[in-house]
Design an enzyme around this catalytic site. Structure first.
Site, PDB file in Angstrom:
ATOM      1  CG  ASP A 106      -0.228  -0.193   2.529  1.00 54.27           C
ATOM      2  OD1 ASP A 106       1.007  -0.365   2.514  1.00 54.27           O
ATOM      3  OD2 ASP A 106      -0.892  -0.198   3.585  1.00 54.27           O
ATOM      4  CG  HIS A 107       3.330   2.412   3.105  1.00 55.14           C
ATOM      5  ND1 HIS A 107       2.352   1.572   3.589  1.00 55.14           N
ATOM      6  CD2 HIS A 107       3.609   3.285   4.113  1.00 55.14           C
ATOM      7  CE1 HIS A 107       2.061   1.921   4.835  1.00 55.14           C
ATOM      8  NE2 HIS A 107       2.813   2.952   5.175  1.00 55.14           N
ATOM      9  CG  ASP A 148       1.976   1.342   9.534  1.00 58.55           C
ATOM     10  OD1 ASP A 148       2.495   1.685   8.455  1.00 58.55           O
ATOM     11  OD2 ASP A 148       1.206   2.089  10.188  1.00 58.55           O
ATOM     12  NE  ARG A 172       9.093   5.968   8.533  1.00 58.00           N
ATOM     13  CZ  ARG A 172       8.652   7.175   8.170  1.00 58.00           C
ATOM     14  NH1 ARG A 172       9.492   8.167   7.946  1.00 58.00           N
ATOM     15  NH2 ARG A 172       7.369   7.397   8.000  1.00 58.00           N
ATOM     16  CB  SER A 205       7.038   5.990  11.176  1.00 59.19           C
ATOM     17  OG  SER A 205       7.521   4.785  10.698  1.00 59.19           O
ATOM     18  NE  ARG A 230       2.486   9.399  12.483  1.00 52.68           N
ATOM     19  CZ  ARG A 230       2.868   8.134  12.468  1.00 52.68           C
ATOM     20  NH1 ARG A 230       3.481   7.639  11.418  1.00 52.68           N
ATOM     21  NH2 ARG A 230       2.676   7.373  13.517  1.00 52.68           N
TER      22      ARG A 230
END
Ligand code: MIC
Ligand code: SF4
Length: 755
Positions: free
Chosen positions: A95-96, A160, A645, A643, A448
């Site tokens: 999706d990203h 995520d 990440r 995030s 965000r």
């Protein structure tokens, strides 16, 4: 039938006994959150209740979800663990990596060709290790999880930060870095500090222009971006029960923006309706049988202050719409005050884009409420002043919304319908003119709004609001438009007003979809090959980080002293850099390039202590590494906010940074640093931050005695030869110190598997 229904039934079959055990252990009535946490303990023989905010606890989550931008690193790590299949149901969602430019069909085609290598890698790794794969275009991870996998009383983790969205369906769903997910995939426990509990009592009922989003915009204003750190937020009360399931999802989703570990609601009729509407009668029936264990004990909601660490009360009858921003999601302004506030701050009043979508607000109900505003605009001869973009949350939502005529309403306003994907929310947006860096305002329903996040322009003022408010503001073209009191002039010169939105909770004709985009893994995957080309610029197999030599760290130099907000977007920017998420060396070229240097207020401009010259952070750090010099990053409050990440921890690690010393950390980032074998520590005295000078050398003089609960002593040697000695605190337990010793948590897993 729901996915993994047998697993769900098992969770429910052991629930009554585990809940009663937990009640005995704690000696008190339980919140919904505690029931779910205690029924997911790794070691079920515990003899004592846990101390909230203090004890580290091993959990056994039921499932895992990963999205394409983080799954690459997570699965590259899992491939090293030596396990043949994942131990719990796991899914990967693409999706990203899909840019919003011309519209869904063309954009998806482009993504499928530009990111083919990554999608093929993810598809084959998923197939190989027994992971369900959702193709590009299938939808945004959290919407797809809510529609297919989330279940009341379940516990999941996801790579995520917005995994917390599944709290809308009564889960305890937590965002983690990839290395945490690898533990659970590899059949190990998942560790979390037992959270504190914040109760939010919702009374009254949403009405008029006020939406679920306004609840969380308000909560963000109250708690700020770090007020929820270390806590789970549980919502309850009549107001909670009266809200749709996807509305609850919106609230839980954006709980990530207050730093909360997660947010959740007790099981109720709205959740049951959603389960049934999304084809999961079996889950609803099973949940109904253990209903009383899927919400708090009645005493808790009757006297919340006795059972929560903090209680907030919000009356939905009087709550008004809010617009939060710019540059931070907790700057909450009631719409009615926007005229004065925007003027006082000099925010650009003209709004150029209205964007509806993201995992926060892309449900059928969200689209229907925004469409009801768009429809009025057409009927009342209004032309939208701003441009409009829509990203539906999933193919199921898109297909159904198209069938029911919702999408064509937006198209009548010249809206662009982008792919069912993150798109502009994560900087995947080819916004024309953004490179001119002109000051401008946009409004979106995302969660965000950090600087540069959507379009890379540091002067874009991004504001966050509910989808219907986004629609109204975009139509008016003004940031300070208040649809409750203001009128607009239409194409015929008449004064018209927008009526409050009308939403449809669930599609009256049911959800429908032709191809949901799901690929199940093969039973026997022994023949499946996972290919990583050695010369690929997008994927790189990992080499293990070096272990610690057990000695004090002496002579480390300051790489950067970051000032103010330093989110994961500042540490490892997304947007154009998402393409390197599977290639550690290449993505390391964005390391800390967004952090503001406290000594010159510039980004990506730090002093190289070896030469006295200034250069970009990654370049300077690579020079230190080549010279065999270890370095320290210093930061402010809530360092690593945002995030999940883990690149934000792996990049500095890869480039040779040893220590991150800050005033305070965001939870996921702190864990990510520990997992990757870094030393993440906090100033014992916050004002010691001010002692750090540009040419400082750091001596960690008692690191050799690194132990749980024991502060570390740091000697700062300044350029003029003077010294300061300061203390730093840490939260490492024995196991986490082992990660540091071994060089990373993964090194430890490998060692344990080999022995
Ligand atoms: C985000 O919203 O910032 C992301 C992109 O979804 C991240 C994950 C990532 O960086 O890949 C998140 O929220 O965890
Ligand atoms: Fe995607 Fe945005 Fe949600 Fe992150 S917050 S998962 S980028 S839609």
């Amino acid at each position: 039938m729901a996915f993994d229904i047998e697993m769900i039934k098992q969770v429910y079959s052991r629930l009554p006994e585990r809940v009663s055990q937990a009640r005995k252990l704690t000696g008190k009535p339980l919140t919904a959150t505690e029931k779910t946490l205690y029924s997911h303990l790794w070691d079920t023989s515990v003899k004592q209740a846990f101390v909230r905010g203090k004890d580290y606890v091993d959990f056994a989550p039921d499932r895992i979800a990963c999205q394409d931008a983080t799954a690459q690193m997570a699965l590259l790590q899992f491939m090293q663990s030596g396990k043949p299949k994942v131990a719990v149901p796991t899914t990967v969602h693409c999706d990203h990596l899909i840019q919003a430019k011309e519209g869904a069909t063309k954009d998806l085609k482009t993504a499928n060709s530009t990111s083919a290598e990554v999608f093929d890698f993810l598809e084959s790794v998923s197939n190989k290790y027994g992971i369900g794969f959702w193709k590009p275009g299938a939808g945004i991870i959290h919407q797809v999880v809510l529609e297919n996998y989330a279940f009341p009383g379940g516990m999941m983790i996801g790579t995520d930060s917005h995994t917390v969205n599944a709290g809308g369906l009564g889960m305890v769903a937590i965002g983690v870095g990839g290395a945490d997910a690898v533990d659970v995939m590899a059949d190990m426990a998942w560790e979390l500090k037992f959270p504190k509990l914040i109760g939010v009592k919702l009374t009254g009922k949403l009405n008029g222009w006020t939406a679920p989003k306004d609840v969380i915009l308000k909560v963000a204003g109250i708690l700020t971006v770090k007020g929820g750190t270390g806590a789970i937020i549980e919502y309850f009360g009549d107001g909670a029960v009266s809200m749709s399931c996807t509305g609850k999802g919106t609230i839980c989703n954006m709980g990530a923006e207050v730093g909360a570990t997660t947010s959740t609601f007790g099981y109720d009729a709205a959740m049951e309706r959603y389960l049934r509407a999304t084809g999961r009668d079996d889950v609803a029936d099973a949940a109904n049988q253990v209903k009383e264990h899927l919400t708090a004990d009645p005493e808790v909601y009757a006297n919340p202050e006795l059972y929560f660490d903090e209680v907030i009360e919000i009356n939905l009858d009087t709550l008004t719409p809010h617009v939060n921003g710019p540059f931070t999601p907790d700057l909450a302004t009631p719409v009615a005050e926007m005229k004065a506030v925007a003027k006082a701050n000099g925010w650009p009043l003209q709004v150029e884009w209205g964007l509806i979508g993201s995992c926060t607000n892309s449900s059928y109900e969200d689209l229907s409420r925004a469409a009801s505003i768009a429809k009025q605009a057409v009927a009342k001869n209004l032309k939208t002043k701003a441009e409009f973009g829509i990203n539906p949350g999933s193919e199921q939502v898109r297909f159904t919304a198209e069938r029911d005529g919702l999408l064509s309403i937006f198209e009548d306003l010249n809206a662009k319908i982008f792919t069912n994907a993150c798109g502009p929310c994560i900087g995947q947006w080819a916004r024309e003119g953004a490179d001119k860096q002109e000051p401008n305002s946009i409004i979106h329903s995302f969660n965000r709004n950090f600087s540069k996040r959507a379009d890379g322009n540091p002067n874009t003022h991004a504001f966050v609001a509910s989808p219907e408010m986004v629609a109204a503001v975009a139509i008016s073209g003004r940031l300070d438009f208040n649809p409750i009191t203001d009128s607009l002039i239409n194409e015929l010169g008449e004064e018209v007003r927008l009526d409050p939105p009308q939403g449809i909770e669930l599609p009256p004709k049911g959800f429908d979809v032709e191809d949901n985009g799901y690929l199940a893994p093969e039973e026997d995957s022994s023949a499946v090959q996972v290919i990583v080309k050695p010369d690929s610029e997008r994927l790189q197999l990992l080499t293990p980080f070096a272990p610690w030599n057990g000695e004090n760290l002496l002579g480390a130099k300051l790489l950067i002293k970051a000032k103010g907000k330093c989110t994961t977007d500042h540490i490892s920017m997304a947007g154009p850099w998402l393409r390197f998420r599977g290639h550690l060396d290449n993505i390391s070229n964005n390391c800390l390039i967004g952090a503001v240097n406290a000594f010159n207020e510039k980004t990506n401009f730090v002093k190289n202590q070896l030469t006295g010259d200034y250069g970009g952070v990654p370049d300077v750090q690579r020079q230190y590494k080549a010279a065999g010099i270890e370095t320290v990053v210093v930061g402010d409050h809530n360092y690593g906010e945002g995030s999940s990440r883990e690149h934000a921890a792996m990049e500095p690690r890869h480039l040779g940074v040893k220590v991150v010393l800050v005033k305070s950390f965001a939870r996921i980032h702190e864990t990510n640093l520990k997992k990757q074998g870094m030393l993440g520590i906090t100033f014992a005295k916050e004002s010691d931050y001010d002692l750090i000078q540009e040419d400082d050398v750091f001596n960690f003089v008692d690191l050799a005695h690194f132990a749980p609960g024991k502060s570390l002593t740091i000697e700062l040697v300044h350029a003029n030869g003077s010294k300061d000695t300061i203390l730093a605190n840490h939260t490492y337990n024995d196991q986490q110190i082992d990660w540091f010793r071994e060089g990373s948590a993964l090194n430890l897993i490998k060692k344990q598997n080999a022995s």
